[in-house]
Motif scaffolding. Structure first.
Motif, mmCIF file in Angstrom:
data_model
loop_
_atom_site.group_PDB
_atom_site.id
_atom_site.type_symbol
_atom_site.label_atom_id
_atom_site.label_comp_id
_atom_site.label_asym_id
_atom_site.label_seq_id
_atom_site.Cartn_x
_atom_site.Cartn_y
_atom_site.Cartn_z
ATOM 1 N N VAL A 97 0.844 -1.204 0.000
ATOM 2 C CA VAL A 97 0.000 0.000 0.000
ATOM 3 C C VAL A 97 0.878 1.251 0.000
ATOM 4 O O VAL A 97 0.620 2.214 -0.732
ATOM 5 C CB VAL A 97 -0.952 0.006 1.221
ATOM 6 C CG1 VAL A 97 -1.652 1.356 1.357
ATOM 7 C CG2 VAL A 97 -1.991 -1.111 1.088
ATOM 8 N N SER A 101 -4.402 6.525 -6.221
ATOM 9 C CA SER A 101 -5.562 6.709 -5.349
ATOM 10 C C SER A 101 -5.847 5.399 -4.618
ATOM 11 O O SER A 101 -5.331 4.338 -4.989
ATOM 12 C CB SER A 101 -6.793 7.104 -6.172
ATOM 13 O OG SER A 101 -7.184 6.020 -7.009
ATOM 14 N N ASN A 102 -6.697 5.473 -3.581
ATOM 15 C CA ASN A 102 -7.084 4.255 -2.850
ATOM 16 C C ASN A 102 -7.710 3.233 -3.799
ATOM 17 O O ASN A 102 -7.472 2.031 -3.690
ATOM 18 C CB ASN A 102 -8.083 4.588 -1.740
ATOM 19 C CG ASN A 102 -7.454 5.421 -0.638
ATOM 20 O OD1 ASN A 102 -6.249 5.633 -0.638
ATOM 21 N ND2 ASN A 102 -8.265 5.885 0.287
ATOM 22 N N GLU A 147 -11.523 -1.001 -1.285
ATOM 23 C CA GLU A 147 -11.080 0.330 -0.836
ATOM 24 C C GLU A 147 -11.075 0.448 0.697
ATOM 25 O O GLU A 147 -10.131 0.987 1.264
ATOM 26 C CB GLU A 147 -11.965 1.418 -1.443
ATOM 27 C CG GLU A 147 -11.436 1.958 -2.761
ATOM 28 C CD GLU A 147 -12.174 3.210 -3.215
ATOM 29 O OE1 GLU A 147 -11.826 4.302 -2.715
ATOM 30 O OE2 GLU A 147 -13.091 3.074 -4.040
ATOM 31 N N VAL A 149 -7.970 -1.047 1.948
ATOM 32 C CA VAL A 149 -6.834 -0.158 1.685
ATOM 33 C C VAL A 149 -6.757 0.898 2.782
ATOM 34 O O VAL A 149 -5.682 1.181 3.329
ATOM 35 C CB VAL A 149 -6.961 0.524 0.299
ATOM 36 C CG1 VAL A 149 -5.867 1.576 0.125
ATOM 37 C CG2 VAL A 149 -6.865 -0.502 -0.819
ATOM 38 N N LYS A 150 -7.908 1.481 3.139
ATOM 39 C CA LYS A 150 -7.935 2.522 4.170
ATOM 40 C C LYS A 150 -7.482 1.989 5.530
ATOM 41 O O LYS A 150 -6.785 2.674 6.276
ATOM 42 C CB LYS A 150 -9.350 3.106 4.288
ATOM 43 C CG LYS A 150 -9.757 3.948 3.080
ATOM 44 C CD LYS A 150 -11.190 4.447 3.229
ATOM 45 C CE LYS A 150 -11.616 5.228 1.988
ATOM 46 N NZ LYS A 150 -13.033 5.633 2.054
ATOM 47 N N MET A 162 -3.798 1.723 5.452
ATOM 48 C CA MET A 162 -3.197 3.052 5.515
ATOM 49 C C MET A 162 -3.175 3.566 6.955
ATOM 50 O O MET A 162 -2.175 4.133 7.399
ATOM 51 C CB MET A 162 -3.966 4.021 4.608
ATOM 52 C CG MET A 162 -3.670 3.794 3.132
ATOM 53 S SD MET A 162 -4.775 4.691 2.021
ATOM 54 C CE MET A 162 -4.381 6.372 2.438
ATOM 55 N N ARG A 171 -1.169 10.742 3.726
ATOM 56 C CA ARG A 171 -0.519 9.963 2.663
ATOM 57 C C ARG A 171 0.714 10.666 2.119
ATOM 58 O O ARG A 171 1.692 10.014 1.747
ATOM 59 C CB ARG A 171 -1.523 9.643 1.550
ATOM 60 C CG ARG A 171 -2.125 10.825 0.850
ATOM 61 C CD ARG A 171 -3.421 10.466 0.126
ATOM 62 N NE ARG A 171 -3.246 9.437 -0.882
ATOM 63 C CZ ARG A 171 -4.014 8.366 -0.993
ATOM 64 N NH1 ARG A 171 -5.011 8.185 -0.150
ATOM 65 N NH2 ARG A 171 -3.808 7.483 -1.939
#
Length: 204
Positions: free
Chosen positions: A151, A160-161, A172, A175-176, A179, A191
Motif C-alpha cells: 500500500v 488513489s485508494n 477500498e 486499503v484505508k 493506511m 498519505r
C-alpha cells in the motif's frame, strides 16, 4: 434487522442473542456450528448480517467464512472471535468479510458495529488494527506488514485508494485500514507524509 449468530459457546451465544433481541429493531437467530448456520442461510429469509465464531466446529479457519460468503443470497458475513490475530482479520476483510467483532468489545460498541456492518459498511476496531508490534527495530521493512508495504508503495507512486485496491485485488475500505495502520507505525498523519518518508528512506 435480522442477524444470525453462530458460536459453539452456548453461554456466550445465548447471552449475545438475548442482548441483541432486547434491541427493538434486531431479530436474532442462533446456530452452534458452521453446517447449521449455512443451512439456515440457505433456507431462512435473508439475514442482514451473519456473525461466525472463528473457532467453532466446521469453520476450518477462514475457509468457513469464504464458504458462507459464497452461498446464494449475498449475505454479509463477519467474524466473531476472542483470539484472532490482526493478520487473520486482514485476510478475512480481503476475502470479503463485513468485518471483525472481538468478543471483548463493550456491549454498546458491539451493537453499533453490528448495525454499521448490516448497513453495508466494513468494520474492524481501529485500536485492534493499529496495535503496534512489539519490536525494537526501526527500518520500515520491519515495521510494516508485506501488505502495508504494498500500500505504501502505491502511495509513493501517487495512486488513489481505488487504484491501489485494484492493483492488490482488495477493497477500498481494506486499503484505508492498511493506511491507518501504516500511518500509526511510521508516525505520520497523511498519505503525503508517508510517501515522503518512504522516498527519503530509499525504500522504493
Amino acid at each position: 434487522m435480522r442477524i444470525l449468530i453462530a458460536d459453539d459457546h452456548d453461554l456466550l451465544r445465548d447471552t449475545l442473542a438475548l442482548f441483541f433481541q432486547a434491541q427493538s429493531d434486531i431479530e436474532t437467530h442462533v446456530a452452534s456450528d458452521l453446517p447449521s448456520a449455512c443451512k439456515m442461510i440457505e433456507n431462512d429469509p435473508p439475514y442482514d448480517l451473519v456473525l461466525l465464531d472463528l473457532n467453532m466446529p466446521g469453520m476450518n479457519g477462514l475457509e468457513g467464512l469464504k464458504h458462507a460468503l459464497s452461498l446464494e443470497g449475498g449475505q454479509r458475513v463477519a467474524l466473531l472471535s476472542g483470539e484472532a490475530t490482526r493478520d487473520v482479520v486482514e485476510q478475512a476483510l480481503e476475502a470479503g468479510a463485513a468485518g471483525f467483532v472481538p468478543k471483548t468489545l463493550p456491549a454498546k460498541s458491539m451493537i453499533n458495529a453490528v448495525k454499521f456492518m448490516a448497513m453495508g459498511e466494513q468494520y474492524a476496531p481501529i485500536d485492534f488494527m493499529t496495535a503496534l508490534d512489539e519490536s525494537p527495530s526501526h527500518p520500515l521493512t520491519e515495521k510494516l506488514s508485506p501488505r502495508e508495504l504494498q500500500v505504501l508503495k502505491g502511495l509513493t507512486e501517487g495512486k488513489s485508494n481505488k487504484e491501489i485496491g485494484r492493483d492488490l485485488d482488495i477493497t477500498e475500505p481494506t486499503v484505508k485500514l492498511h493506511m491507518k495502520t501504516l500511518y500509526r507505525k511510521v508516525g505520520v498523519s497523511n498519505r503525503t507524509q508517508a510517501a515522503l518518508i518512504a522516498r527519503e528512506s530509499g525504500l522504493f
